[in-house]
Design a protein around this motif. Structure first.
Motif, short mmCIF file in Angstrom:
data_model
loop_
_atom_site.label_atom_id
_atom_site.label_comp_id
_atom_site.label_asym_id
_atom_site.label_seq_id
_atom_site.Cartn_x
_atom_site.Cartn_y
_atom_site.Cartn_z
N GLN A 614 0.86 -1.19 0.00
CA GLN A 614 0.00 0.00 0.00
C GLN A 614 0.89 1.23 0.00
N GLU A 628 3.79 0.14 2.34
CA GLU A 628 3.69 -0.79 3.47
C GLU A 628 3.36 -2.18 2.92
N ALA A 631 0.61 -8.77 4.52
CA ALA A 631 0.51 -10.17 4.11
C ALA A 631 -0.91 -10.51 3.66
N ARG A 632 -0.98 -11.39 2.65
CA ARG A 632 -2.27 -11.85 2.14
C ARG A 632 -2.21 -13.37 1.98
N PRO A 643 -5.58 -11.09 7.34
CA PRO A 643 -4.46 -11.13 8.30
C PRO A 643 -4.94 -10.92 9.74
N ASN A 687 5.51 -5.18 8.80
CA ASN A 687 4.94 -5.30 10.16
C ASN A 687 5.59 -6.48 10.90
N SER A 689 5.53 -8.63 14.73
CA SER A 689 4.75 -8.85 15.96
C SER A 689 5.65 -8.76 17.18
N ASP A 749 3.21 1.75 15.01
CA ASP A 749 1.94 1.52 14.31
C ASP A 749 0.75 1.75 15.25
N ASP A 750 -0.40 2.01 14.68
CA ASP A 750 -1.65 2.13 15.43
C ASP A 750 -1.53 3.11 16.58
N LYS A 773 -6.01 4.47 12.09
CA LYS A 773 -7.10 4.84 11.17
C LYS A 773 -8.40 5.13 11.89
N GLU A 806 -2.99 7.02 8.82
CA GLU A 806 -3.43 5.78 8.19
C GLU A 806 -4.93 5.83 7.89
N GLY A 807 -5.37 5.03 6.91
CA GLY A 807 -6.80 4.84 6.66
C GLY A 807 -7.50 6.05 6.11
N GLU A 809 -9.59 7.82 3.77
CA GLU A 809 -10.52 7.31 2.77
C GLU A 809 -11.20 8.43 1.97
N TYR A 828 -7.29 4.16 1.45
CA TYR A 828 -8.00 3.79 0.24
C TYR A 828 -8.21 4.98 -0.72
#
Ligand SMILES: Nc1nc2c(ncn2[C@@H]2O[C@H](COP(=O)(O)O[C@H]3[C@@H](O)[C@H](n4cnc5c(=O)[nH]c(N)nc54)O[C@@H]3COP(=O)(O)O)[C@@H](O)[C@H]2O)c(=O)[nH]1
Length: 851
Positions: A614, A628, A631-632, A643, A687, A689, A749-750, A773, A806-807, A809, A828
């Motif tokens: 992204q 960024e 994973a998919r 994810p 990312n 963990s 993040d977040d 986001k 982030e996020g 839209e 997006y």
């Protein structure tokens, strides 16, 4: 005259031929007659002696006084030497000493007094006497008993050792058969004497160890040797028997053998102790033996009293050790033997005599049983029916038995210690996993047999980790002990409480259906959440409980525990201090989760995962800031799996390490590929963990991956979440610092969703903040959010951190963010995460549009 001459000749001839030696002396003590027997006795011819002083024949010791003695007799007439016979040594010419018995006759003549000595050679008799005297010493001055019997096996003689050992005098024993004296008492084992007779009649000695009795019926172990004496005409004339008291050795041997054999065959402590008492009472029937154990609370616990009624042991059970606690409690208290010869009067027995006197026991001698380190483990006591003390045999028995008892008790202690270590949790004293399973299996079998319900509770303390981390491990340990006590207090004796590990407890409620389980669990949750003091802190703990029921949720402990565990997770998911019953849906979810785990494992190993990228854009210039990597997973049957689902699964089942390594490699490979094809992608974010940072190898792996693709460390950004700060694993901060030191950028993040302290921004070397986001999505209509996003950009600016929104839209969100000073955005509005080729097309399309 003629007649006189004949008479003198006759006399001379007679004296000459006499068997005994004859020596006659005149008034000057000169020898005037020395007959042939005298020549033989002194070994001297008469020519050497006649006419010489008789002193030469006298023993050297009295030679000097000899003439004086004779003169005294001549002068006084007092008869010291005449008329009696004395025994005296005679020194022969060759120096040998022989013995004579001498009597002296005085011959009074008008003008002189002559003396004649008659000396009988008693050398042989003297030697025989000496031999007999020594034989008698051998026979009597020994502790061995000697019996001589005749051909009919009747006693002819016993020595004084026999009398001392068995109490029978020679007169009493004479004429009796030995077996009727020694084997007749009822306490003696029945003995068949045929084997003895066979051996003796074959002229062979017989040897064996026998348990015999003395005159009073007292048993003694004797080593017996019987020697037959052959009669001249054949057969045997006598039998000589020697019995040696080996009671002590034998007692030791027999008791030790029996007790050790019992221990070797794993007999219980009670069995061993009863055996000791029974054996002792067999050897000394006049005593009643008891053994008590001293427990950790210094209380007496009866182990064996085979000859007393069980009610006595029950009454004594739990009696305290102390200075006035009967013979046993006092012996244990003093650590030394205590003898009470009259229980009725002795103050030591004041509180206990009412228990023992009705049983006919009047005296008690108790000895402490001590461990090798001196601790008193128990007491070994003898009770007597009379007011009396112990005899030598009793003392010997105690010497032997206390050692054996100590051995058995110490062995039991070691076994208990081993059992404790093997089956109990050292911190709480609760049964550990193995014992819990064993007890639970028994309870489940019983429930199945009796067709009864049973419940298994899986209990997990809430936020226990935080207690450990914030208050320290000793506080955590104390909380576990408190929880243990509370659990134990709330359940019944028939229920089982155990500790699995960490803060996980298991309770098995027997005869328990769902209604009763609910009651109990509510009580347990209430008890567990009572505030408690941990050091300086008052804590209100809580727990989550999962419940599974037998037989509906499983018929064995493993299944029931597993289902209770799942139910506990369900309960935890609902918040703190809750409980949940296991359900089939829960099981279905778990099965699904298992299947998914297997599929993820396979996907990873078969390279079925993909990365989508992204873009992150500069809001001012519209330039690409970075991408960024996300994973998919597209499962062949299940389709796309988010994810949000498979990343936590990978964390739980230990696949996150492999997944993150793959993501790092793949992202770096892709960046290097783009660059090699001339695409300008400034950086890629990956990312990771929190658990990835436990791995101290991670910095090295990142460096190698970058090197392998000829990338600079600043080409990579590692995204970490605030939850990393909750992770107290010792490696986490070290790993993060090493990654930062390499020049790799770190993004938080977040940001704003988790840990509500900004202090960590100082602890972690982050270069970038990613505004979550959730803030962006409510920017349009929430004033408070706008204030927060404003604050975040200020924090980022003041700490010189890049802030990525982030996020994003909508254009409105972009506009607000821009007006607040945000430079970088992702969402997006610009592009969703795209597969690499799609991103390339997106980039190309943008480039085409600007050109
Ligand atoms: N440890 C790893 N975690 C990973 C990895 N890949 C993903 N994740 C984490 O999974 C969470 C979910 O990710 P995903 O479903 O990919 O969601 C990301 C974006 O698709 C989504 N996004 C982006 N723009 C918008 C938007 O405009 N609206 C909207 N509703 N969603 C948007 O946001 C997620 C971005 O996540 P992040 O920046 O990481 O917070 C997620 O937490 C991922 O981190 C992996 O390989 N390893």
């Amino acid at each position: 005259m003629h007649t006189m001459t004949n008479a003198a000749d006759l006399l001379t001839q007679t004296l000459e031929q006499a068997v005994d030696a004859v020596v006659m002396i005149d008034e000057h003590n000169h020898v005037i007659l020395f007959n042939a027997a005298a020549e033989r006795l002194w070994g001297r011819p008469r020519e050497q002696v006649l006419g010489r002083n008789v002193a030469m024949l006298v023993p050297a010791g009295i030679r000097a006084q000899h003439d004086g003695f004779i003169q005294a007799n001549r002068d006084t007439g007092i008869d010291r030497i005449v008329g009696s016979s004395i025994e005296l040594p005679i020194e022969r010419a060759d120096g040998c000493i022989v013995w004579g018995s001498m009597s002296i006759s005085r011959i009074r003549m008008p003008e002189k007094t002559l003396y004649t000595a008659f000396v009988k050679d008693i050398t042989e008799r003297r030697q025989l006497d000496e031999t007999l005297k020594l034989m008698s010493l051998c026979l009597n001055e020994t502790d061995n008993a000697v019996i001589v019997t005749d051909a009919e096996e009747r006693i002819l003689h016993v020595n004084t050792g026999f009398t001392r050992l068995f109490g029978w005098s020679l007169d009493e024993a004479r004429g009796q058969r030995p077996q009727s004296l020694l084997f007749a008492h009822p306490c003696c084992p029945r003995r068949h004497f045929d084997d003895i007779e066979t051996e003796l009649s074959l002229g062979r000695s017989f040897r064996s160890d026998e348990l015999v009795c003395d005159r009073t019926g007292h048993p003694l172990w004797c080593s017996m040797v019987l020697n037959p004496i052959a009669a001249p005409g054949g057969g045997r004339s006598h039998t000589v028997g020697i019995l040696t008291d080996i009671t002590h050795t034998k007692m030791h041997e027999v008791l030790q053998h029996k007790v050790l054999a019992a221990m070797a065959r794993e007999a219980s402590l009670t069995e061993v102790m009863n055996l000791v008492c029974t054996e002792v009472e067999h050897v000394a029937p006049e005593i009643t033996a008891t053994i008590l154990r001293v427990d950790n609370d210094q209380r007496l616990r009866p182990l064996a009293a085979p000859s007393l009624p069980p009610s006595y042991s029950h009454a004594l059970d739990g009696a305290p050790v102390g200075p006035n606690a009967g013979s046993c409690g006092t012996a244990a208290f003093r650590g030394e033997p205590v003898l009470v010869t009259d229980i009725a009067r002795d103050p030591l027995w004041a509180d206990y005599k009412h228990l023992i006197l009705p049983l006919g026991r009047k005296a008690c001698w108790s000895s402490p049983i001590k461990a090798h380190d001196g601790r008193v483990l128990g007491t070994f006591a003898f009770y007597f029916k009379e007011c009396r003390g112990p005899d030598r045999l009793h003392e010997r028995l105690v010497e032997v038995c206390v050692d054996l008892c100590a051995l058995a008790l110490e062995r039991e202690e070691s076994r208990a210690r081993i059992r404790q270590l093997a089956f109990y949790d050292p911190l709480t004293g609760l049964p550990n996993r193995s014992l819990l399973h064993a007890h639970a299996d028994q309870a489940i079998s019983r429930a199945a047999r009796n067709d009864e319900p049973l419940a298994v509770l899986f209990i997990d303390l809430d936020r226990f980790k935080q207690v450990n981390d914030s208050l320290g491990h000793p506080a955590g340990d104390e909380l576990l002990r408190i929880a243990t006590r509370r659990l134990q207090d709330e359940v019944r004796d028939a229920d089982i409480v155990g500790r699995l590990s960490g803060d996980e407890f298991v309770v098995v409620l027997t005869q328990c259906d769902s209604a009763r389980a609910t009651d109990t669990v509510e009580r347990l949750l209430a008890a567990l959440s009572t505030p408690c003091q941990l050091g300086d802190v008052v804590l209100t703990p809580s727990a989550s409980i999962g419940i599974s029921l037998f037989p509906d949720n499983g018929r064995d402990m493993e299944t029931l525990l597993h289902h209770a565990d799942m139910a506990m997770y369900q309960a935890k998911g609902g918040g703190r201090g809750r409980f949940s019953f296991f359900s089939d849906e829960m099981n279905a979810l778990a099965q699904e989760r298992l299947a998914l785990e297997a599929a993820l494992r396979e996907a990873l190993s078969k390279g079925q995962l993909q990365l989508h990228y992204q873009p992150q854009l500069d809001l001012e210039s519209g330039q690409l800031y970075g991408v960024e990597a996300l994973a998919r997973w597209t499962h062949p049957q299940l389709g796309n799996i988010s994810p949000v689902r498979f990343i936590p699964l990978a964390e739980e089942c230990g696949l996150i390490g492999a997944l993150s390594q793959w993501a790092l490699r793949e992202a770096c490979r892709q960046l290097a590929d783009w660059r090699s094809r001339g695409l300008v992608i400034p950086a890629v974010s990956v990312n990771l963990s929190p658990t990835n940072f436990h791995n101290l190898e991670l910095p090295r792996a990142i460096a190698e991956t970058l090197r392998a693709h000829a990338l600079a460390p600043s080409d990579l950004t590692v995204e970490i979440t605030e939850s990393v700060l909750m992770d107290t694993h010792p490696s986490t901060l070290k790993t993060i610092a090493e990654i930062h030191a390499q020049g790799v950028r770190l993004a938080m993040d977040d940001f704003g969703t988790g840990y509500s302290s900004l202090g960590y921004l100082r602890q972690l070397p982050v270069t970038e903040l990613k505004l979550d986001k959730s803030f962006v999505s409510s920017l349009n209509d929430d004033h408070a959010t706008r204030a927060l996003t404003h604050a975040v950009i200020r924090i980022g600016d003041s700490l010189r951190l890049t802030v990525v929104a982030e996020g994003v839209e909508t254009a409105a969100q972009r506009s607000i963010l821009r007006s607040q000073g945000y430079h970088i955005a992702q969402g997006y509005l610009f592009s969703p995460p795209l597969p690499a080729p799609a991103l390339e097309r997106w980039l190309q399309a943008r480039a085409d549009a600007t050109s």
